[in-house]
Design an enzyme around this catalytic site. Structure first.
Site, PDB file in Angstrom:
ATOM      1  N   HIS A  16      -0.202 -86.603  14.737  1.00 16.56           N
ATOM      2  CA  HIS A  16       0.115 -87.183  16.049  1.00 16.56           C
ATOM      3  C   HIS A  16       1.606 -87.403  16.229  1.00 16.56           C
ATOM      4  O   HIS A  16       2.093 -88.516  16.021  1.00 16.56           O
ATOM      5  CB  HIS A  16      -0.584 -88.536  16.189  1.00 16.56           C
ATOM      6  CG  HIS A  16      -2.064 -88.470  16.120  1.00 16.56           C
ATOM      7  ND1 HIS A  16      -2.836 -88.047  17.164  1.00 16.56           N
ATOM      8  CD2 HIS A  16      -2.931 -88.759  15.116  1.00 16.56           C
ATOM      9  CE1 HIS A  16      -4.110 -88.087  16.832  1.00 16.56           C
ATOM     10  NE2 HIS A  16      -4.196 -88.508  15.583  1.00 16.56           N
ATOM     11  N   CYS A  34      -4.944 -83.406  16.423  1.00 16.50           N
ATOM     12  CA  CYS A  34      -6.049 -84.090  15.739  1.00 16.50           C
ATOM     13  C   CYS A  34      -7.397 -83.688  16.339  1.00 16.50           C
ATOM     14  O   CYS A  34      -7.836 -82.565  16.135  1.00 16.50           O
ATOM     15  CB  CYS A  34      -5.809 -85.604  15.743  1.00 16.50           C
ATOM     16  SG  CYS A  34      -6.855 -86.500  14.595  1.00 16.50           S
ATOM     17  N   SER A  68     -13.529 -86.215  18.667  1.00 15.06           N
ATOM     18  CA  SER A  68     -13.892 -84.888  19.160  1.00 15.06           C
ATOM     19  C   SER A  68     -15.327 -84.855  19.692  1.00 15.06           C
ATOM     20  O   SER A  68     -15.608 -84.189  20.684  1.00 15.06           O
ATOM     21  CB  SER A  68     -13.713 -83.849  18.051  1.00 15.06           C
ATOM     22  OG  SER A  68     -14.467 -84.193  16.907  1.00 15.06           O
ATOM     23  N   GLU A  79       2.890 -87.723  18.954  1.00 17.16           N
ATOM     24  CA  GLU A  79       2.980 -88.595  20.133  1.00 17.16           C
ATOM     25  C   GLU A  79       2.928 -90.071  19.775  1.00 17.16           C
ATOM     26  O   GLU A  79       3.270 -90.906  20.611  1.00 17.16           O
ATOM     27  CB  GLU A  79       1.879 -88.231  21.145  1.00 17.16           C
ATOM     28  CG  GLU A  79       0.449 -88.665  20.784  1.00 17.16           C
ATOM     29  CD  GLU A  79      -0.265 -87.721  19.805  1.00 17.16           C
ATOM     30  OE1 GLU A  79       0.393 -86.801  19.283  1.00 17.16           O
ATOM     31  OE2 GLU A  79      -1.473 -87.934  19.560  1.00 17.16           O
TER      32      GLU A  79
END
Lengths: 301, 192
Positions: B174, B80, B50, B176
């Site tokens: 996640h 996240c 981040s 993904e």
């Protein structure tokens, strides 16, 4: 594999080990030797830091046996930053790796930059919960490290030189060997596995998907924003910069510039802009001037 | 023609998000410039660091435009690091760290500890049948939410890991990277 299961949750799985590397993609991992440098790296936009006692250029200059860093120094760096902290263990030195795992580093680099502890075997990385990154100069070496449990690969380059030519050679070799594998017929993969000295199943997976099953960064000689962008354009998922930042004239600006160049690697105008006003690059040493026995990339097998 | 979904492509697991949408037959583009915010019907803030995503978005003039677009109703989905970027308040942030905001929630970075504490788990998720398989990688945790924020997923032992507020969807984990496509399908439905 060192997985632990409780309440339907699993730690230390391949998925979470490889997953952290996925999150680092498009980023720059910087070598740091003090908490102050770690903070500079974090503030410049590093995606992770590599905690070590001496950057490769100093290891090369000072000689002697290079080992795992002092735990106090690693603790200090973990304390200083919120991004992932990596640390290096000697090739084959599984006890250094145990210690680094106990220190709760986020990634272990089983690294040729340190003096090898075992000239035959690498660490059995499946035994650990902490993920490992390992160096490779070609596809076979990368696949052997993955077989041993590496969750991330970095092409080796020649650390501590500021000469990007070996990094270019290694990332090109790995990429072109993957392309060659992907073009083979199924019945040619048995011999390919023999030649790569890697397990057939893994060779077949790479042939089918056209990529490594783990993230591929590049390392060893990256010293300028242009070097970082070159690695990205050659297909790297991200970049390790060792001596290139803190051995240069203006580490803060250079660190920022290399981060930007890694993101906007395809935009020459941005690259031109970030390449200005960085002061002196690390002096560097040509790989050709290093006698063969002193080349780090040859460590690892 | 229907606009694509954008994936903020400054750093992180952009490729996995795009691959997930591709499996669903949803067109995506990589967003690296502010002008592209007009060309998309929703924005994914991927996993990554981040602190890095914030810095790069500021350097390249994306930070304010994204903040405005979200405030003006552009649907956004953060996983996240992306969840951290959506939160109005970040705990354990580095000095001066801020996100795009929009989500009335307090999110704690690295709430589960170091990488050795990263884990996989099966979770219930509001609006999805059965369980979702989730990977938590140095993951954040949602400490508290304001009124009007719906909790859509929690850990079996407690701890909020998924929230929705109007057009915003934020999760700690996640999908993904685990091949769980249904949450992305849900976001696609949120992006008219």
């Amino acid at each position: 594999m060192s997985e632990t299961q409780s309440n339907n949750s699993v730690t230390g799985s391949s998925l979470v080990k490889r997953g952290l590397a996925e999150m680092l993609k498009g980023g720059v991992i910087m070598d740091v030797v003090t908490p102050e440098q770690a903070k500079i790296a974090e503030d410049a936009g590093a995606v992770a830091v590599m905690a070590l006692e001496r950057v490769p250029a100093d290891i090369r200059a000072q000689g002697g046996v290079a080992r795992m860093s002092d735990p106090d120094m690693i603790d200090g760096i973990i304390e200083a930053v919120s991004i992932p902290v990596m640390a290096k263990a000697r090739i084959g030195h599984f006890v250094e790796a145990q210690i680094l795992e106990a220190l709760k580093v986020d990634y272990i680099d089983e690294s040729e930059v340190l003096s090898p502890a075992d000239y035959v075997n690498h660490i059995d990385k499946w035994k650990f919960k902490v993920p490992f990154v390992c160096g490779a100069t070609n596809l076979g070496e990368a696949l052997r490290r993955i077989t041993e449990g590496a969750a991330m690969i970095r092409s080796k380059g020649e650390a501590g030189t500021g000469d990007v030519s070996e990094a270019t050679k290694h990332i090109r070799t790995i990429s072109s060997e993957i392309r060659a594998l992907a073009s083979k017929n199924e019945d040619e993969l048995y011999v390919a596995a023999k030649e790569l000295q890697a397990p057939f199943e893994l060779v077949r997976e790479v042939a089918r998907t056209g990529k490594l099953p783990v993230v591929l960064f590049t390392a060893g000689g990256v010293a300028t924003p242009a070097d970082a962008a070159l690695m990205m354009q050659l297909g790297a998922d991200g970049v390790f910069v060792g001596s290139g930042i803190f051995k240069s004239g203006n580490p803060i600006e250079r660190a920022k510039a290399i981060v930007k160049a890694t993101t906007f690697y395809n935009d020459p105008e941005i690259l031109a802009q970030v390449s200005r006003g960085l002061g002196e690059a690390m002096v560097g040493i040509n790989v050709n001037d290093i006698p063969a026995p002193h080349r780090l990339a040859d460590r690892g097998w | 023609m229907r606009k694509p979904i954008g994936v903020l492509a400054l750093q992180g697991d952009v490729r996995e998000h795009r691959a997930t949408f591709e499996r669903l037959g949803v067109e995506t583009i990589e967003v690296k410039h502010a002008s592209q915010l007009n060309e998309i019907r929703g924005l994914v803030l991927p996993g990554g660091e981040s602190t890095v995503i914030e810095k790069l978005s500021k350097i390249y003039g994306l930070f304010e435009p994204i903040r405005e677009a979200i405030a003006n109703g552009l649907p956004a989905f953060g996983t996240c690091a992306g969840l951290i970027m959506l939160a109005n308040k970040i705990e354990d942030a580095i000095a001066g760290q801020e996100g795009f905001g929009g989500l009335d929630a307090v999110v704690r970075r690295n709430a589960f500890g170091h990488q050795v504490d990263s884990f996989e788990a099966d979770l219930a998720f509001s609006g999805i049948e059965g369980s979702v398989h989730a990977a938590f990688i140095r993951a954040p945790l949602i400490e508290s939410v304001g009124v009007g924020v719906e909790v859509v997923s929690s850990l079996p032992g407690g701890g909020i890991v998924g929230v929705r507020q109007g057009n915003l969807l934020g999760i700690s984990f996640h999908p993904e990277v685990t091949g769980e496509d249904r949450i992305h399908a849900l976001f696609d439905d949120m992006c008219a």
